[in-house]
Design a protein around this motif. Structure first.
Motif, PDB file in Angstrom:
ATOM      1  N   ASP A 265      19.878 -60.972  59.330  1.00 56.57           N
ATOM      2  CA  ASP A 265      18.564 -61.600  59.223  1.00 56.57           C
ATOM      3  C   ASP A 265      17.957 -61.396  57.840  1.00 56.57           C
ATOM      4  O   ASP A 265      17.292 -62.278  57.308  1.00 56.57           O
ATOM      5  N   ALA A 266      18.169 -60.224  57.263  1.00 56.73           N
ATOM      6  CA  ALA A 266      17.600 -59.912  55.951  1.00 56.73           C
ATOM      7  C   ALA A 266      18.467 -60.422  54.803  1.00 56.73           C
ATOM      8  O   ALA A 266      17.999 -60.506  53.666  1.00 56.73           O
ATOM      9  N   LEU A 267      19.683 -60.798  55.102  1.00 57.31           N
ATOM     10  CA  LEU A 267      20.644 -61.162  54.064  1.00 57.31           C
ATOM     11  C   LEU A 267      20.163 -62.311  53.179  1.00 57.31           C
ATOM     12  O   LEU A 267      20.246 -62.238  51.959  1.00 57.31           O
ATOM     13  N   ASN A 268      19.630 -63.344  53.775  1.00 60.17           N
ATOM     14  CA  ASN A 268      19.243 -64.533  53.022  1.00 60.17           C
ATOM     15  C   ASN A 268      17.817 -64.946  53.381  1.00 60.17           C
ATOM     16  O   ASN A 268      17.475 -66.112  53.396  1.00 60.17           O
ATOM     17  N   SER A 269      16.990 -63.969  53.663  1.00 54.79           N
ATOM     18  CA  SER A 269      15.619 -64.229  54.076  1.00 54.79           C
ATOM     19  C   SER A 269      14.779 -64.757  52.920  1.00 54.79           C
ATOM     20  O   SER A 269      14.868 -64.272  51.797  1.00 54.79           O
ATOM     21  N   ASP A 270      13.949 -65.740  53.222  1.00 52.54           N
ATOM     22  CA  ASP A 270      13.039 -66.270  52.198  1.00 52.54           C
ATOM     23  C   ASP A 270      11.951 -65.265  51.851  1.00 52.54           C
ATOM     24  O   ASP A 270      11.399 -65.309  50.759  1.00 52.54           O
ATOM     25  N   THR A 271      11.630 -64.368  52.789  1.00 52.98           N
ATOM     26  CA  THR A 271      10.533 -63.420  52.561  1.00 52.98           C
ATOM     27  C   THR A 271      10.992 -62.103  51.948  1.00 52.98           C
ATOM     28  O   THR A 271      10.171 -61.352  51.445  1.00 52.98           O
ATOM     29  N   ALA A 272      12.288 -61.829  52.004  1.00 54.80           N
ATOM     30  CA  ALA A 272      12.797 -60.573  51.440  1.00 54.80           C
ATOM     31  C   ALA A 272      12.746 -60.636  49.917  1.00 54.80           C
ATOM     32  O   ALA A 272      13.042 -61.680  49.327  1.00 54.80           O
ATOM     33  N   PRO A 273      12.370 -59.534  49.276  1.00 56.51           N
ATOM     34  CA  PRO A 273      12.322 -59.551  47.808  1.00 56.51           C
ATOM     35  C   PRO A 273      13.717 -59.705  47.215  1.00 56.51           C
ATOM     36  O   PRO A 273      14.678 -59.137  47.712  1.00 56.51           O
ATOM     37  N   LYS A 274      13.794 -60.481  46.174  1.00 57.79           N
ATOM     38  CA  LYS A 274      15.064 -60.678  45.463  1.00 57.79           C
ATOM     39  C   LYS A 274      15.034 -59.775  44.240  1.00 57.79           C
ATOM     40  O   LYS A 274      14.566 -60.147  43.175  1.00 57.79           O
ATOM     41  N   GLU A 275      15.514 -58.550  44.415  1.00 55.56           N
ATOM     42  CA  GLU A 275      15.422 -57.559  43.342  1.00 55.56           C
ATOM     43  C   GLU A 275      16.766 -57.128  42.775  1.00 55.56           C
ATOM     44  O   GLU A 275      16.835 -56.323  41.868  1.00 55.56           O
ATOM     45  N   LYS A 276      17.834 -57.665  43.297  1.00 55.09           N
ATOM     46  CA  LYS A 276      19.177 -57.368  42.799  1.00 55.09           C
ATOM     47  C   LYS A 276      19.795 -58.645  42.253  1.00 55.09           C
ATOM     48  O   LYS A 276      19.455 -59.743  42.678  1.00 55.09           O
ATOM     49  N   THR A 277      20.695 -58.497  41.310  1.00 53.32           N
ATOM     50  CA  THR A 277      21.387 -59.658  40.764  1.00 53.32           C
ATOM     51  C   THR A 277      22.891 -59.469  40.899  1.00 53.32           C
ATOM     52  O   THR A 277      23.388 -58.352  40.974  1.00 53.32           O
ATOM     53  N   ILE A 278      23.584 -60.593  40.931  1.00 53.20           N
ATOM     54  CA  ILE A 278      25.044 -60.599  40.973  1.00 53.20           C
ATOM     55  C   ILE A 278      25.520 -61.313  39.722  1.00 53.20           C
ATOM     56  O   ILE A 278      25.112 -62.440  39.460  1.00 53.20           O
ATOM     57  N   GLY A 279      26.367 -60.674  38.970  1.00 48.92           N
ATOM     58  CA  GLY A 279      26.922 -61.310  37.780  1.00 48.92           C
ATOM     59  C   GLY A 279      28.276 -61.898  38.095  1.00 48.92           C
ATOM     60  O   GLY A 279      29.164 -61.216  38.589  1.00 48.92           O
ATOM     61  N   ILE A 280      28.417 -63.172  37.822  1.00 44.97           N
ATOM     62  CA  ILE A 280      29.682 -63.856  38.080  1.00 44.97           C
ATOM     63  C   ILE A 280      30.139 -64.485  36.774  1.00 44.97           C
ATOM     64  O   ILE A 280      29.409 -65.287  36.184  1.00 44.97           O
ATOM     65  N   ALA A 281      31.310 -64.124  36.324  1.00 48.74           N
ATOM     66  CA  ALA A 281      31.854 -64.707  35.103  1.00 48.74           C
ATOM     67  C   ALA A 281      32.305 -66.131  35.394  1.00 48.74           C
ATOM     68  O   ALA A 281      32.965 -66.393  36.402  1.00 48.74           O
ATOM     69  N   VAL A 282      31.912 -67.050  34.524  1.00 45.61           N
ATOM     70  CA  VAL A 282      32.291 -68.449  34.671  1.00 45.61           C
ATOM     71  C   VAL A 282      32.750 -68.990  33.324  1.00 45.61           C
ATOM     72  O   VAL A 282      32.510 -68.375  32.283  1.00 45.61           O
ATOM     73  N   THR A 283      33.375 -70.143  33.364  1.00 40.10           N
ATOM     74  CA  THR A 283      33.793 -70.790  32.125  1.00 40.10           C
ATOM     75  C   THR A 283      32.571 -71.382  31.430  1.00 40.10           C
ATOM     76  O   THR A 283      31.504 -71.548  32.034  1.00 40.10           O
ATOM     77  N   GLU A 284      32.734 -71.713  30.175  1.00 42.09           N
ATOM     78  CA  GLU A 284      31.651 -72.327  29.407  1.00 42.09           C
ATOM     79  C   GLU A 284      31.218 -73.647  30.048  1.00 42.09           C
ATOM     80  O   GLU A 284      30.028 -73.964  30.119  1.00 42.09           O
ATOM     81  N   GLU A 285      32.187 -74.384  30.567  1.00 43.08           N
ATOM     82  CA  GLU A 285      31.893 -75.660  31.210  1.00 43.08           C
ATOM     83  C   GLU A 285      31.060 -75.469  32.481  1.00 43.08           C
ATOM     84  O   GLU A 285      30.097 -76.198  32.720  1.00 43.08           O
ATOM     85  N   MET A 286      31.432 -74.477  33.288  1.00 40.16           N
ATOM     86  CA  MET A 286      30.687 -74.229  34.515  1.00 40.16           C
ATOM     87  C   MET A 286      29.271 -73.755  34.192  1.00 40.16           C
ATOM     88  O   MET A 286      28.303 -74.139  34.863  1.00 40.16           O
ATOM     89  N   HIS A 287      29.150 -72.936  33.174  1.00 44.62           N
ATOM     90  CA  HIS A 287      27.824 -72.454  32.775  1.00 44.62           C
ATOM     91  C   HIS A 287      26.945 -73.624  32.331  1.00 44.62           C
ATOM     92  O   HIS A 287      25.771 -73.712  32.704  1.00 44.62           O
ATOM     93  N   ALA A 288      27.489 -74.539  31.538  1.00 43.13           N
ATOM     94  CA  ALA A 288      26.724 -75.700  31.084  1.00 43.13           C
ATOM     95  C   ALA A 288      26.291 -76.559  32.269  1.00 43.13           C
ATOM     96  O   ALA A 288      25.149 -77.030  32.332  1.00 43.13           O
ATOM     97  N   PHE A 289      27.191 -76.750  33.234  1.00 45.67           N
ATOM     98  CA  PHE A 289      26.874 -77.534  34.427  1.00 45.67           C
ATOM     99  C   PHE A 289      25.790 -76.843  35.261  1.00 45.67           C
ATOM    100  O   PHE A 289      24.834 -77.476  35.717  1.00 45.67           O
ATOM    101  N   TYR A 290      25.914 -75.552  35.439  1.00 45.39           N
ATOM    102  CA  TYR A 290      24.924 -74.771  36.189  1.00 45.39           C
ATOM    103  C   TYR A 290      23.542 -74.916  35.551  1.00 45.39           C
ATOM    104  O   TYR A 290      22.549 -75.165  36.238  1.00 45.39           O
ATOM    105  N   GLN A 291      23.485 -74.751  34.248  1.00 45.32           N
ATOM    106  CA  GLN A 291      22.206 -74.862  33.529  1.00 45.32           C
ATOM    107  C   GLN A 291      21.610 -76.255  33.713  1.00 45.32           C
ATOM    108  O   GLN A 291      20.403 -76.393  33.924  1.00 45.32           O
ATOM    109  N   GLU A 292      22.441 -77.273  33.650  1.00 43.49           N
ATOM    110  CA  GLU A 292      21.946 -78.645  33.816  1.00 43.49           C
ATOM    111  C   GLU A 292      21.434 -78.870  35.234  1.00 43.49           C
ATOM    112  O   GLU A 292      20.416 -79.536  35.439  1.00 43.49           O
ATOM    113  N   LEU A 293      22.136 -78.315  36.237  1.00 45.66           N
ATOM    114  CA  LEU A 293      21.648 -78.412  37.616  1.00 45.66           C
ATOM    115  C   LEU A 293      20.287 -77.733  37.766  1.00 45.66           C
ATOM    116  O   LEU A 293      19.397 -78.254  38.440  1.00 45.66           O
TER     117      LEU A 293
END
Length: 106
Positions: free
Chosen positions: A36-64
């Motif tokens: 229930d708390a895993l993807n809750s809209d009300t739970a604070p988002k205080e942790k980050t996950i770093g995922i390595a991606v290619t330059e192309e994927m990063h550009a696409f992500y930024q554009e999205l």
């Protein structure tokens, strides 16, 4: 062997349980409270996950992220996908939540 002794200890215990055919999920652990708390809209988002991606994927992500005419939130899509994985792999999810409980005690 990993850099985290707690992970090593959990892995060793898991191997012992596998050797004795005790590979079922423990019935006294309530994973629903964590799901229930895993993807809750009300739970604070205080942790980050770093995922390595290619330059192309990063550009696409930024554009999205910046596109006004695209009705999608790539960050929320990643959260939704991780939640689906938690439901598909309950033993891995339970193991991670048990580790989280132990970490919270300290």
């Amino acid at each position: 062997m990993s850099d985290n002794p707690m992970t090593d200890a959990f892995d060793a215990a898991e191997e012992e349980n596998a050797d004795s055919d005790q590979t079922t999920i423990d019935d006294d652990f309530d994973a629903d409270q964590y799901l229930d708390a895993l993807n809750s809209d009300t739970a604070p988002k205080e942790k980050t996950i770093g995922i390595a991606v290619t330059e192309e994927m990063h550009a696409f992500y930024q554009e999205l992220q910046n596109a006004d005419d695209v009705d999608i939130n790539p960050t929320q899509s990643m959260r939704d996908h991780l939640e689906k994985l938690a439901h598909r792999h309950p033993q891995v999810f339970e193991k991670s939540m048990r580790k989280l409980e132990i970490e919270r005690e300290f």
